[in-house]
Every structure is written in structure tokens, then in C-alpha cells.
Design a protein around this motif. Structure first.
Motif, PDB file in Angstrom:
ATOM      1  N   ARG A   1       0.675  -1.244   0.021  1.00 22.43           N
ATOM      2  CA  ARG A   1       0.078   0.025  -0.070  1.00 22.43           C
ATOM      3  C   ARG A   1       0.961   1.253   0.088  1.00 22.43           C
ATOM      4  N   ARG A   2       1.956   1.398   1.008  1.00 23.09           N
ATOM      5  CA  ARG A   2       2.841   2.389   0.893  1.00 23.09           C
ATOM      6  C   ARG A   2       3.634   2.476  -0.413  1.00 23.09           C
ATOM      7  N   LEU A   3       3.942   1.512  -0.932  1.00 21.13           N
ATOM      8  CA  LEU A   3       4.346   1.673  -2.168  1.00 21.13           C
ATOM      9  C   LEU A   3       3.692   2.244  -3.293  1.00 21.13           C
ATOM     10  N   GLY A   4       2.365   1.745  -3.351  1.00 19.86           N
ATOM     11  CA  GLY A   4       1.407   2.318  -4.259  1.00 19.86           C
ATOM     12  C   GLY A   4       1.286   3.729  -4.158  1.00 19.86           C
ATOM     13  N   VAL A   5       1.103   4.194  -2.707  1.00 19.83           N
ATOM     14  CA  VAL A   5       0.916   5.507  -2.515  1.00 19.83           C
ATOM     15  C   VAL A   5       2.106   6.288  -2.957  1.00 19.83           C
ATOM     16  N   ASP A   6       3.282   5.758  -2.648  1.00 21.86           N
ATOM     17  CA  ASP A   6       4.381   6.539  -3.107  1.00 21.86           C
ATOM     18  C   ASP A   6       4.431   6.648  -4.683  1.00 21.86           C
ATOM     19  N   ILE A   7       4.206   5.664  -5.362  1.00 20.37           N
ATOM     20  CA  ILE A   7       4.165   5.832  -6.881  1.00 20.37           C
ATOM     21  C   ILE A   7       3.231   6.920  -7.343  1.00 20.37           C
ATOM     22  N   TYR A   8       2.159   6.807  -6.617  1.00 19.55           N
ATOM     23  CA  TYR A   8       1.166   7.994  -7.123  1.00 19.55           C
ATOM     24  C   TYR A   8       1.651   9.372  -6.694  1.00 19.55           C
ATOM     25  N   ALA A   9       2.238   9.442  -5.547  1.00 19.66           N
ATOM     26  CA  ALA A   9       3.262  10.630  -5.139  1.00 19.66           C
ATOM     27  C   ALA A   9       4.064  11.118  -6.011  1.00 19.66           C
ATOM     28  N   GLN A  10       4.688  10.273  -6.729  1.00 18.24           N
ATOM     29  CA  GLN A  10       5.722  10.624  -7.844  1.00 18.24           C
ATOM     30  C   GLN A  10       5.069  10.793  -9.078  1.00 18.24           C
ATOM     31  N   TRP A  11       4.020  10.218  -9.535  1.00 17.67           N
ATOM     32  CA  TRP A  11       3.205  10.593 -10.676  1.00 17.67           C
ATOM     33  C   TRP A  11       2.816  12.018 -10.539  1.00 17.67           C
ATOM     34  N   THR A  12       2.226  12.370  -9.323  1.00 15.64           N
ATOM     35  CA  THR A  12       1.609  13.578  -9.094  1.00 15.64           C
ATOM     36  C   THR A  12       3.027  14.771  -9.066  1.00 15.64           C
ATOM     37  N   ALA A  13       4.059  14.521  -8.545  1.00 16.60           N
ATOM     38  CA  ALA A  13       5.305  15.380  -8.605  1.00 16.60           C
ATOM     39  C   ALA A  13       5.733  15.515 -10.009  1.00 16.60           C
ATOM     40  N   MET A  14       5.774  14.523 -10.806  1.00 21.10           N
ATOM     41  CA  MET A  14       6.170  14.632 -12.188  1.00 21.10           C
ATOM     42  C   MET A  14       5.423  15.647 -13.016  1.00 21.10           C
ATOM     43  N   TRP A  15       3.811  15.575 -12.763  1.00 19.18           N
ATOM     44  CA  TRP A  15       2.914  16.887 -13.445  1.00 19.18           C
ATOM     45  C   TRP A  15       3.277  17.986 -12.618  1.00 19.18           C
ATOM     46  N   ASN A  16       3.890  17.991 -11.540  1.00 18.42           N
ATOM     47  CA  ASN A  16       4.269  19.267 -11.028  1.00 18.42           C
ATOM     48  C   ASN A  16       5.527  19.802 -11.537  1.00 18.42           C
ATOM     49  N   GLY A  17       6.271  19.057 -12.619  1.00 19.02           N
ATOM     50  CA  GLY A  17       7.352  19.671 -12.971  1.00 19.02           C
ATOM     51  C   GLY A  17       8.688  18.989 -12.666  1.00 19.02           C
ATOM     52  N   GLU A  18       8.626  17.912 -11.796  1.00 16.07           N
ATOM     53  CA  GLU A  18       9.686  17.089 -11.863  1.00 16.07           C
ATOM     54  C   GLU A  18       9.907  15.869 -12.752  1.00 16.07           C
ATOM     55  N   LEU A  19      10.276  16.369 -13.825  1.00 16.56           N
ATOM     56  CA  LEU A  19      10.188  15.576 -14.947  1.00 16.56           C
ATOM     57  C   LEU A  19      11.107  14.472 -15.166  1.00 16.56           C
ATOM     58  N   ALA A  20      12.267  14.498 -14.398  1.00 19.86           N
ATOM     59  CA  ALA A  20      13.354  13.390 -14.374  1.00 19.86           C
ATOM     60  C   ALA A  20      12.562  12.047 -13.727  1.00 19.86           C
ATOM     61  N   LEU A  21      11.147  12.295 -13.143  1.00 17.29           N
ATOM     62  CA  LEU A  21      10.492  11.191 -12.554  1.00 17.29           C
ATOM     63  C   LEU A  21       9.986  10.314 -13.606  1.00 17.29           C
ATOM     64  N   ALA A  22       9.990  10.825 -14.917  1.00 20.07           N
ATOM     65  CA  ALA A  22       9.437  10.084 -15.918  1.00 20.07           C
ATOM     66  C   ALA A  22      10.057   8.919 -16.280  1.00 20.07           C
ATOM     67  N   GLU A  23      11.520   8.935 -16.312  1.00 17.41           N
ATOM     68  CA  GLU A  23      12.383   7.839 -16.534  1.00 17.41           C
ATOM     69  C   GLU A  23      12.223   6.899 -15.404  1.00 17.41           C
ATOM     70  N   LYS A  24      12.125   7.379 -14.179  1.00 15.30           N
ATOM     71  CA  LYS A  24      12.044   6.368 -12.962  1.00 15.30           C
ATOM     72  C   LYS A  24      10.798   5.709 -12.821  1.00 15.30           C
ATOM     73  N   ILE A  25       9.748   6.451 -13.132  1.00 18.89           N
ATOM     74  CA  ILE A  25       8.362   5.638 -12.744  1.00 18.89           C
ATOM     75  C   ILE A  25       7.579   5.044 -14.235  1.00 18.89           C
ATOM     76  N   MET A  26       7.889   5.462 -15.114  1.00 19.53           N
ATOM     77  CA  MET A  26       7.275   5.137 -16.218  1.00 19.53           C
ATOM     78  C   MET A  26       7.798   3.832 -17.047  1.00 19.53           C
ATOM     79  N   ALA A  27       7.057   2.850 -17.628  1.00 22.00           N
ATOM     80  CA  ALA A  27       7.773   1.776 -18.605  1.00 22.00           C
ATOM     81  C   ALA A  27       8.246   2.407 -19.540  1.00 22.00           C
ATOM     82  N   PRO A  28       9.051   1.571 -20.496  1.00 23.49           N
ATOM     83  CA  PRO A  28       9.827   2.094 -21.467  1.00 23.49           C
ATOM     84  C   PRO A  28       8.584   2.192 -22.585  1.00 23.49           C
TER      85      PRO A  28
END
Length: 148
Positions: free
Chosen positions: A13-40
Motif C-alpha cells: 500500500r505504501r509503495l502504491g501511494v508513493d508511486i502515485y505521489a511521484q506521478w503527481t510530482a512529475m506533473w508538477n514539473g519534476e520531469l526526471a521522474l518520468a524515466e524512473k516511474i514510467m515503463a519504456p
């Protein structure tokens, strides 16, 4: 002992919430997260008006580029997770796989100087620990927020 039995439901559950938090941060401009959280290679499914630019995006670099361009015209736009996350993850071959869904709030300053807020829900399909598919639904320009 199997990997599944060593990982508790709370950890997933914590992992899922963390992935969602990173997804949200990516949309707020932390674009380097795309390479970390998105599949190829992934699929985006947006129902909002004027989101056709996302239909053909399939790579982390492509998503980061479109978010960057999109945010240039919406510099005050801010996303925040709201409400409870729904997390349905299990370990498959040692990596989290399943669904994470959560409401979000998008806010910005309107032309009249007032804060405008809209709600939506993003559902993320996680495969092997990476986002492979996204369904996104928002209240749109004439919409409202779920939470006050």
C-alpha cells in the motif's frame, strides 16, 4: 520464504501511494521522474477535452517533453493527491503489479484572480514496478472539486 510472504499488504500500500505521489510530482514539473516511474512503453487514456496531445505518447522522454511544454502555458497549475488511495498491488516475479487509483485536485489562478480548483481521478496500472497504463478522468473546465 517467498518474496510475497515477506512483503506485507501495508508495504505494498505504501509503495502504491508513493508511486502515485511521484506521478503527481512529475506533473508538477519534476520531469526526471518520468524515466524512473514510467515503463519504456506505456499507454495513456485521457478523457479530458484538449488532451489529444497525450494519445500517441508511449515513452518516458516523450511524456516529459509534452508535460514540459504543457506546463509552460500553465505555470501556476498545481496538482495534489486528495482522498484515500485505492491500492491493489501484489508481487509478481518479485515486482509490484496491479492498480493504484486516487483522486487529485488541480488548482490555478483564474483570469479574475480567484483560485480555480478541479478534481479528477487517475488510475495507474503498475507492471513490474513501473507505470504501464494510465486512465485519467477530470471534472473539466466547468467541473467542481470532490473535496473542499
Amino acid at each position: 520464504m517467498s518474496e510475497t510472504s515477506r512483503t506485507s499488504g501495508g508495504d505494498l500500500r505504501r509503495l502504491g501511494v508513493d508511486i502515485y505521489a511521484q506521478w503527481t510530482a512529475m506533473w508538477n514539473g519534476e520531469l526526471a521522474l518520468a524515466e524512473k516511474i514510467m515503463a519504456p512503453d506505456f499507454t495513456l487514456r485521457y478523457t479530458q477535452a484538449n488532451t489529444e496531445a497525450f494519445d500517441g505518447i508511449r515513452t518516458p522522454a516523450g511524456l516529459a517533453a509534452v508535460i514540459e511544454a504543457w506546463r509552460r502555458s500553465r505555470t501556476e497549475l498545481r496538482f495534489a493527491a486528495e482522498g484515500e488511495a485505492v491500492v491493489d498491488l501484489a508481487l509478481v516475479d518479485g515486482a509490484p503489479t496491479g492498480l493504484v487509483a486516487r483522486p487529485y485536485r488541480a488548482s490555478f489562478t483564474g483570469e479574475d484572480g480567484e483560485t480555480v480548483a478541479r478534481s479528477g481521478t487517475d488510475t495507474l496500472r503498475i507492471t513490474g514496478g513501473l507505470i504501464t497504463e494510465v486512465w485519467s478522468v477530470s471534472s473539466g473546465a466547468a467541473g467542481r472539486t470532490f473535496y473542499r
